[in-house]
Design a protein around this motif. Structure first.
Motif, PDB file in Angstrom:
ATOM      1  N   ILE A   1       9.481 -10.697 -29.340  1.00 46.02           N
ATOM      2  CA  ILE A   1       9.030 -12.092 -29.419  1.00 46.02           C
ATOM      3  C   ILE A   1       9.083 -12.641 -30.838  1.00 46.02           C
ATOM      4  O   ILE A   1       9.705 -13.677 -31.096  1.00 46.02           O
ATOM      5  N   ILE A   2       8.427 -11.957 -31.774  1.00 50.11           N
ATOM      6  CA  ILE A   2       8.357 -12.477 -33.144  1.00 50.11           C
ATOM      7  C   ILE A   2       9.126 -11.607 -34.137  1.00 50.11           C
ATOM      8  O   ILE A   2       9.120 -11.882 -35.336  1.00 50.11           O
ATOM      9  N   GLY A   3       9.800 -10.577 -33.658  1.00 48.22           N
ATOM     10  CA  GLY A   3      10.578  -9.734 -34.549  1.00 48.22           C
ATOM     11  C   GLY A   3       9.721  -8.780 -35.366  1.00 48.22           C
ATOM     12  O   GLY A   3       8.490  -8.795 -35.261  1.00 48.22           O
ATOM     13  N   ALA A   4      10.359  -7.979 -36.183  1.00 47.31           N
ATOM     14  CA  ALA A   4       9.653  -6.963 -36.950  1.00 47.31           C
ATOM     15  C   ALA A   4       9.415  -7.368 -38.396  1.00 47.31           C
ATOM     16  O   ALA A   4       8.710  -6.662 -39.120  1.00 47.31           O
ATOM     17  N   GLY A   5       9.980  -8.485 -38.830  1.00 46.80           N
ATOM     18  CA  GLY A   5       9.907  -8.839 -40.242  1.00 46.80           C
ATOM     19  C   GLY A   5      10.844  -7.948 -41.042  1.00 46.80           C
ATOM     20  O   GLY A   5      11.344  -6.939 -40.541  1.00 46.80           O
ATOM     21  N   TYR A   6      11.085  -8.305 -42.289  1.00 46.36           N
ATOM     22  CA  TYR A   6      12.024  -7.532 -43.095  1.00 46.36           C
ATOM     23  C   TYR A   6      11.510  -6.121 -43.395  1.00 46.36           C
ATOM     24  O   TYR A   6      12.243  -5.136 -43.261  1.00 46.36           O
ATOM     25  N   GLN A   7      10.242  -6.004 -43.778  1.00 46.14           N
ATOM     26  CA  GLN A   7       9.697  -4.688 -44.104  1.00 46.14           C
ATOM     27  C   GLN A   7       9.611  -3.811 -42.857  1.00 46.14           C
ATOM     28  O   GLN A   7       9.946  -2.621 -42.887  1.00 46.14           O
ATOM     29  N   GLY A   8       9.194  -4.414 -41.746  1.00 47.82           N
ATOM     30  CA  GLY A   8       9.102  -3.662 -40.495  1.00 47.82           C
ATOM     31  C   GLY A   8      10.458  -3.169 -40.031  1.00 47.82           C
ATOM     32  O   GLY A   8      10.575  -2.061 -39.487  1.00 47.82           O
ATOM     33  N   ARG A   9      11.478  -3.956 -40.261  1.00 44.40           N
ATOM     34  CA  ARG A   9      12.825  -3.538 -39.856  1.00 44.40           C
ATOM     35  C   ARG A   9      13.284  -2.329 -40.656  1.00 44.40           C
ATOM     36  O   ARG A   9      13.927  -1.418 -40.120  1.00 44.40           O
TER      37      ARG A   9
ATOM     38  N   GLY B   1       3.210 -10.771 -44.275  1.00 44.38           N
ATOM     39  CA  GLY B   1       2.846 -10.590 -45.674  1.00 44.38           C
ATOM     40  C   GLY B   1       4.019 -10.304 -46.574  1.00 44.38           C
ATOM     41  O   GLY B   1       3.894  -9.551 -47.558  1.00 44.38           O
ATOM     42  N   GLY B   2       5.153 -10.894 -46.272  1.00 47.62           N
ATOM     43  CA  GLY B   2       6.351 -10.669 -47.068  1.00 47.62           C
ATOM     44  C   GLY B   2       6.354 -11.486 -48.348  1.00 47.62           C
ATOM     45  O   GLY B   2       5.447 -12.283 -48.607  1.00 47.62           O
TER      46      GLY B   2
ATOM     47  N   LEU C   1       9.134 -19.182 -42.665  1.00 47.53           N
ATOM     48  CA  LEU C   1       7.830 -19.276 -43.328  1.00 47.53           C
ATOM     49  C   LEU C   1       6.750 -18.567 -42.521  1.00 47.53           C
ATOM     50  O   LEU C   1       5.944 -17.797 -43.073  1.00 47.53           O
ATOM     51  N   ALA C   2       6.728 -18.805 -41.213  1.00 43.24           N
ATOM     52  CA  ALA C   2       5.715 -18.183 -40.349  1.00 43.24           C
ATOM     53  C   ALA C   2       5.850 -16.660 -40.349  1.00 43.24           C
ATOM     54  O   ALA C   2       4.842 -15.936 -40.426  1.00 43.24           O
ATOM     55  N   SER C   3       7.085 -16.169 -40.302  1.00 40.12           N
ATOM     56  CA  SER C   3       7.306 -14.719 -40.307  1.00 40.12           C
ATOM     57  C   SER C   3       6.852 -14.102 -41.626  1.00 40.12           C
ATOM     58  O   SER C   3       6.224 -13.036 -41.648  1.00 40.12           O
TER      59      SER C   3
END
Length: 422
Positions: free
Chosen positions: A294-302, A80-81, A73-75
């Protein structure tokens, strides 16, 4: 007015719980209905949850499952996913009312163990029908959906892994019946174990086979106090016969030969094979983690970074083009690249905390039945860790439901048995 024994709520809830392993692989989406019915039942009894003894173990389970969902949820909020990203991980929260329900009304152990045995037998029979009747090539293949609507929902990797877990749990139960000298139950559960494991091999889900030796060693070590030389010889004989049978099975040998071929091709520079694609996705995930540890790239960032790694020649460009939106085929690297170290820590918690509870409760009890339940729980967690090394199990509805529900069923049974003992 007293209800007939078969209408007691404890029996009804136990039968609902038992329907999960029985239906899990009986048809394509057999894993969906039991959790829905259990959740409805749990919501109907939610007013009684205040009666539960919220021990440290209960709190740890509630916290770890909730936190794992909250990392998703936080990610999603941070990057903004789409909120569809939190749909599947919501299962880890939705099983918590079921967990509390089962603490109030623990499943009857004899019903629960019977359901695992039946479920494992069904898995083996269904797999053999897929291979030898439908000629699907791999058991639980998604191509089966064209034969009949009830076959829609099978996935060879996910379903094969479920079958392996059911088989190993049945093996655990067979050891308990061996200790109790209940010979016909021992024989039946051992047959169920072999069928469940055989179903996994027929599925060709090679990632499900990796931790099989570890599970066998764990069971041998946990039951070393009563395993005699005769039992060891008998077990080795049965396993040898089983392995010999598998070594002659065309579908199994094809999958093993395919793995060897894929590795040879990858070393020769051809990444576009089953294993080669996994290795490239793993490399991409590691590079992404280095950028966002630390917090990853998120799906779009990946997705953006995958294109960058392909452009820079760090990973195969053609593979990334075809698998740009795919998961990492490794749950640990998936969580690490998308949600960073925080996400990985939350993932490890939902494995380590249940496993530590099972091991602790196993150690402090002298009851063979309690030891058996805790061994079943430990085996389930250990095997899921192995599955997650080569598949993002929790990017699939079946994986999310299977692990979360199976874990809370066995945890509730274990914790309740411990409470009664104390």
């Amino acid at each position: 007015m007293n209800l007939p024994r078969f209408l007691n709520r404890e029996i009804i809830i136990s039968l609902l719980v038992a329907s999960f392993p029985v239906l899990c692989l009986a048809y394509g989406k057999g894993y969906n209905l039991p959790p829905i019915l259990l959740l409805v039942a749990a919501l109907g009894f939610c007013w009684q949850f205040k009666k539960i003894n919220y021990t440290t173990q209960v709190k740890w389970v509630l916290s770890s499952f909730s936190i794992y969902f909250l990392t998703y949820l936080a990610s999603t909020l941070y990057y903004g996913g789409s909120f569809s990203e939190i749909d599947m991980p919501s299962r880890f929260v939705l099983v918590l009312p079921i967990f509390l329900l089962l603490l109030l009304y623990p499943p009857k152990v004899n019903i629960l163990t019977s359901s695992f045995i039946i479920g494992s037998i069904i898995a083996g029979v269904v797999a053999m029908i897929h291979i030898y009747d439908f000629k699907s090539g791999r058991a639980f293949s998604d191509v089966l959906k064209s034969i009949h609507p009830s076959l829609k929902g099978y996935m060879p990797i996910q379903s094969g892994n479920m079958a392996m877990t059911l088989g190993l749990i049945s093996l655990t139960i067979s050891i308990y019946y061996l200790d109790q000298k209940s010979w016909w139950k021992f024989t039946l559960s051992l047959i169920a174990a072999l069928l469940g494991i055989y179903a996994s091999f027929l599925s060709g889900s090679r990632g499900g086979w990796v931790f099989l030796p570890i599970a066998i060693v764990y069971l041998a070590f946990s039951n070393r106090q009563f395993i005699s030389k005769k039992v060891v010889v008998f077990t080795i004989f049965i396993l040898s016969v089983g392995l010999l049978s598998l070594s002659q099975n065309q579908e199994v040998t094809k999958r093993i030969d395919s793995a060897t071929y894929d590795l040879t091709q990858y070393q020769a520079g051809n990444e576009y094979t089953s294993l080669g694609i996994r290795l490239e996705l793993w490399k991409s995930a590691i590079y992404t983690t280095e950028q966002h540890p630390i917090i990853g790239a998120g799906y779009q960032g990946r997705e953006v970074l995958r294109e960058k790694w392909a452009h820079e020649g760090l990973v195969n460009a053609q593979m990334i083009k075809s698998y740009l939106y795919s998961h990492s085929h490794n749950q640990f690297l998936e969580d690490l690249s998308v949600r960073g170290v925080i996400g990985l820590a939350a993932l490890l918690a939902i494995f380590i905390i249940p496993l530590s509870i099972f091991i602790k409760n196993h150690r402090i009890t002298s009851s063979p039945q309690q030891k058996m339940i805790n061994q079943c729980g430990a085996i389930s967690v250990i095997m899921m860790i192995g599955y997650c090394l080569s598949q993002a199990m929790f990017r699939h509805n079946s994986g999310m439901i299977f692990y979360s529900l199976m874990t809370v069923i066995l945890l509730a049974t274990s914790i309740s048995m411990r409470e009664k003992q104390s």
